[in-house]
Design a protein around this motif. Structure first.
Motif, short mmCIF file in Angstrom:
data_model
loop_
_atom_site.label_atom_id
_atom_site.label_comp_id
_atom_site.label_asym_id
_atom_site.label_seq_id
_atom_site.Cartn_x
_atom_site.Cartn_y
_atom_site.Cartn_z
N ALA A 515 -7.80 13.77 19.18
CA ALA A 515 -7.25 12.47 19.69
C ALA A 515 -8.42 11.69 20.28
CB ALA A 515 -5.98 12.41 20.20
N GLU A 516 -9.42 12.36 20.99
CA GLU A 516 -10.41 11.86 21.55
C GLU A 516 -11.48 11.66 20.72
OE1 GLU A 516 -13.27 12.69 25.42
OE2 GLU A 516 -11.58 14.00 24.98
N SER A 517 -12.22 10.31 20.69
CA SER A 517 -13.35 10.18 19.38
C SER A 517 -14.48 10.95 19.55
CB SER A 517 -13.78 8.47 19.93
OG SER A 517 -14.81 8.34 19.07
N GLY A 518 -15.05 11.46 18.55
CA GLY A 518 -16.10 12.09 18.43
C GLY A 518 -16.02 13.73 18.79
N GLN A 519 -14.80 14.18 18.61
CA GLN A 519 -14.34 15.77 18.87
C GLN A 519 -13.53 16.32 17.84
OE1 GLN A 519 -13.40 16.86 22.80
NE2 GLN A 519 -14.42 15.26 24.00
N ALA A 520 -13.68 17.47 17.67
CA ALA A 520 -13.04 18.26 16.77
C ALA A 520 -13.00 19.66 17.13
CB ALA A 520 -13.71 18.19 15.19
N ILE A 521 -11.75 20.27 16.85
CA ILE A 521 -11.64 21.75 17.32
C ILE A 521 -11.82 22.63 15.82
CG2 ILE A 521 -9.92 23.41 17.86
CD1 ILE A 521 -10.73 21.73 20.24
N LEU A 522 -12.63 23.73 15.94
CA LEU A 522 -12.75 24.64 14.74
C LEU A 522 -12.14 25.83 15.19
CD1 LEU A 522 -16.42 23.99 14.23
CD2 LEU A 522 -14.75 22.67 13.44
N GLN A 531 -14.96 23.97 19.88
CA GLN A 531 -15.17 22.80 20.34
C GLN A 531 -16.28 21.97 19.61
OE1 GLN A 531 -15.03 21.25 24.28
NE2 GLN A 531 -13.59 19.57 23.37
N PHE A 532 -16.35 21.08 19.02
CA PHE A 532 -17.49 20.18 18.54
C PHE A 532 -17.32 18.76 19.00
CE2 PHE A 532 -19.48 17.24 15.72
CZ PHE A 532 -20.71 17.42 15.54
N ARG A 533 -18.45 18.20 19.80
CA ARG A 533 -18.46 16.84 19.98
C ARG A 533 -19.64 16.25 19.64
NH1 ARG A 533 -19.49 19.94 24.52
NH2 ARG A 533 -21.36 19.53 25.70
N CYS A 534 -19.50 15.10 19.47
CA CYS A 534 -21.07 14.35 19.32
C CYS A 534 -20.87 12.88 19.86
CB CYS A 534 -21.00 14.16 17.59
SG CYS A 534 -19.90 13.43 16.72
#
Length: 580
Positions: A515-522, A531-534
């Motif tokens: 839900a948080e912008s610029g983040q993903a879970i792998l 966790q990926f964030r940009c």
């Protein structure tokens, strides 16, 4: 298998880079004028009238020894041959239907067929009684077509080199017949092929093809009766081929891990030839083999397979392990292959491999890839970030258009600008202008290892340098990076240019945007979470594919960060962090 484990040599100078920036260029070595004159005189003294008489039959044609083939073949392909089918990467032909006068097969299939590498597969699954009829049938068909006819494909120097290696290693399969005329044809054709190599080995393209050709010269000299005078000539030729076909750090000039594995296999087979004659393998070749293995290990992941560069796929761990085991070399992975162009970071069970050089020159490899500054990243046996790979290793069912697409910058885990390649790929498959220089610096400590590199592939077209920084923490649980487009040169685009930063995900990695912008879970197959964030662009998850070790495409996902680059440039920061 004989154990040849030796003490590991001191780390070569190539495995170090001074702190600060270093220019990396791709080029191959050459011979000095003195070397060329010396070699020319060597050839003149070697080709004496006495030697010509020997080749024309003063010695009875027979094999002096039969070397081992130190590598097991492909079991599936071997069983297919027993069933009457010759298979190469999904392309099949019935053994009895093979017609050399009307070739209807691909280049890869032709190379496999003409090299007789399939003898290895057959001998792996068959007894002599089972395999000899198949081997002798195909041998007879080949002799009928090419024993007296010099064909552009069948008589290529590299194929003759490989053919001599496989014919001698698998002599029990092709020389079991009681037909003395047939046996004489085989040996006479081998001798004629050796004479062809004497004149033409150096005409093979530089790299693994020329190495294969000169291996054939030496094998013929050591294994055919009366060929001993050819040994010194062949060793000088192989030394030259290694000088021009390998970088000083042991990497092949093609910059392809799969080609590297092939070159290691050739030298390993060559050593068996010396063993069969009770001779020591020349130290200069053993030293080269040691460096080649170290470079090969440097581009491997925790799953014991290769990273995907310059059209090669990961191969299968079993085949790689078989070749390395057969080499008898025990060494450590090369961390900094400054000449070959790959950088390796390793911490705990995490491994990162980065392409830090321009693509190979056209004469070194067909189908080079625009992959500069791409990287692959793994956690133990799980690949997290990959390149699509496999442009030159796909099964026959993969369309040519897809194979071409696998060579593009977008098929690699790096940044593209203006939806273009960092090095142009022409319609005819050749590489054009693009990356000419790469600047690199590297620092390491117990806390973290850091690489900063940049390339000039987009300067001419868009006026930007691509700079990438990578930092892997000492515990291997976090990878941080930044990709920047920095203004350089006279070129300036009106308005903004779109960029895309891609991270192709490994097989079995499932990505979910949070839900948080610029983040993903792998989520990894073993249950681990990353966790990926940009920052600096919009994150999306898109479809991708990866070419596996057998050359087959596997559906995967990719993280894509997009944005626009104004005249002042752009920056994207990102991180992968293990959460569980």
């Amino acid at each position: 298998m004989r154990d040849r484990m030796g003490a590991e040599e001191a780390r070569i100078a190539a495995d170090s880079i001074e702190e600060g920036k270093r220019l990396v260029r791709v080029q191959s070595g050459g011979l000095s004028l003195a070397d060329r004159l010396s070699e020319h005189l060597h050839r003149l003294t070697w080709r004496t009238p006495l030697h010509s008489l020997r080749l024309k039959g003063r010695h009875p044609l027979k094999l002096m020894a039969v070397p081992e083939d130190p590598v097991l073949g492909d079991i599936e392909r071997g069983h297919a041959l027993l069933g009457g089918v010759l298979d190469w990467r999904g392309e099949e032909r019935g053994v009895e239907s093979i017609d050399f006068a009307r070739p209807d097969w691909s280049t890869g299939f032709a190379d496999h067929l003409h090299s007789f590498a399939w003898l290895r597969d057959l001998s792996t699954v068959a007894t002599r009684a089972q395999g000899a009829p198949i081997a002798e049938y195909l041998m007879g068909r080949w002799l009928d077509a090419f024993a007296e006819t010099v064909d552009a494909v069948a008589w290529r120097p590299d194929l003759w080199g490989r053919r001599i290696l496989f014919w001698t290693a698998h002599a029990p399969l092709i020389l079991s017949s009681d037909d003395l005329v047939y046996r004489s044809r085989v040996l006479n054709t081998m001798a004629r092929g050796a004479r062809h190599l004497d004149r033409g080995a150096d005409k093979a393209p530089p790299g693994v093809a020329r190495i294969a050709a000169w291996c054939g010269v030496i094998a013929a000299g050591l294994l055919l009766a009366g060929g001993d005078p050819r040994q010194a000539f062949g060793e000088a030729g192989l030394a030259r081929a290694l000088d021009t076909g390998l970088f000083p750090d042991g990497g092949v000039i093609a910059r392809s891990p799969a080609v590297q594995l092939d070159a290691v296999m050739l030298l390993t087979m060559m050593r068996e030839v010396y063993d069969a004659r009770g001779l020591a393998f020349p130290e200069q070749f053993q030293t080269r083999l040691q460096r080649m293995i170290s470079a090969l290990l440097g581009v491997m992941h925790g799953d014991r397979a290769l990273s995907s560069w310059q059209g090669s796929g990961p191969e299968t761990p079993e085949r790689i392990a078989a070749v390395i085991e057969a080499s008898g070399v025990r060494t450590r992975p090369l961390r900094q292959a400054g000449d070959w162009g790959y950088q390796r970071l390793a911490a705990a069970q995490a491994v990162l491999v980065m392409d830090a050089a321009p693509p190979p020159i056209a004469r070194a490899i067909e189908g080079g890839c625009a992959s500069t500054l791409a990287f692959e990243f793994s956690d133990g046996a799980q690949r997290i970030v990959v390149n699509c790979g496999g442009a030159r290793a796909t099964v026959a069912q993969v369309p040519a258009s897809l194979a071409h697409g696998l060579r593009t910058t977008a098929a690699h885990s790096t940044m593209t600008l203006g939806d273009s390649n960092s090095t142009a790929i022409h319609a005819d498959g050749t590489l054009g202008r693009g990356v000419a220089e790469v600047e690199l610096s590297r620092q390491e400590s117990d806390a973290a290892s850091r690489i900063e590199a940049s390339h000039d592939g987009y300067v001419r077209r868009y006026g930007f340098t691509h700079r990438r920084q990578l930092l892997l923490t000492g515990d291997g649980r976090e990878l941080r990076g930044e990709d920047a487009l920095l203004p350089e040169g006279r070129k300036r685009q009106a308005g903004s240019t779109v960029f895309a930063l891609r991270f192709h995900l490994g097989d079995g990695v499932e990505a979910m945007v949070t839900a948080e912008s610029g983040q993903a879970i792998l989520r990894l197959e073993d249950g681990a979470l990353w966790q990926f964030r940009c920052r600096g662009g919009m994150l999306a998850i898109e479809e991708s594919l990866w070419i596996d070790g057998t050359g087959r495409p596997v559906a995967t996902q990719q993280l894509v960060v997009t944005g626009e680059t104004p005249a002042g440039g752009a920056h994207v920061s990102w991180a992968f962090k293990r959460a569980l």
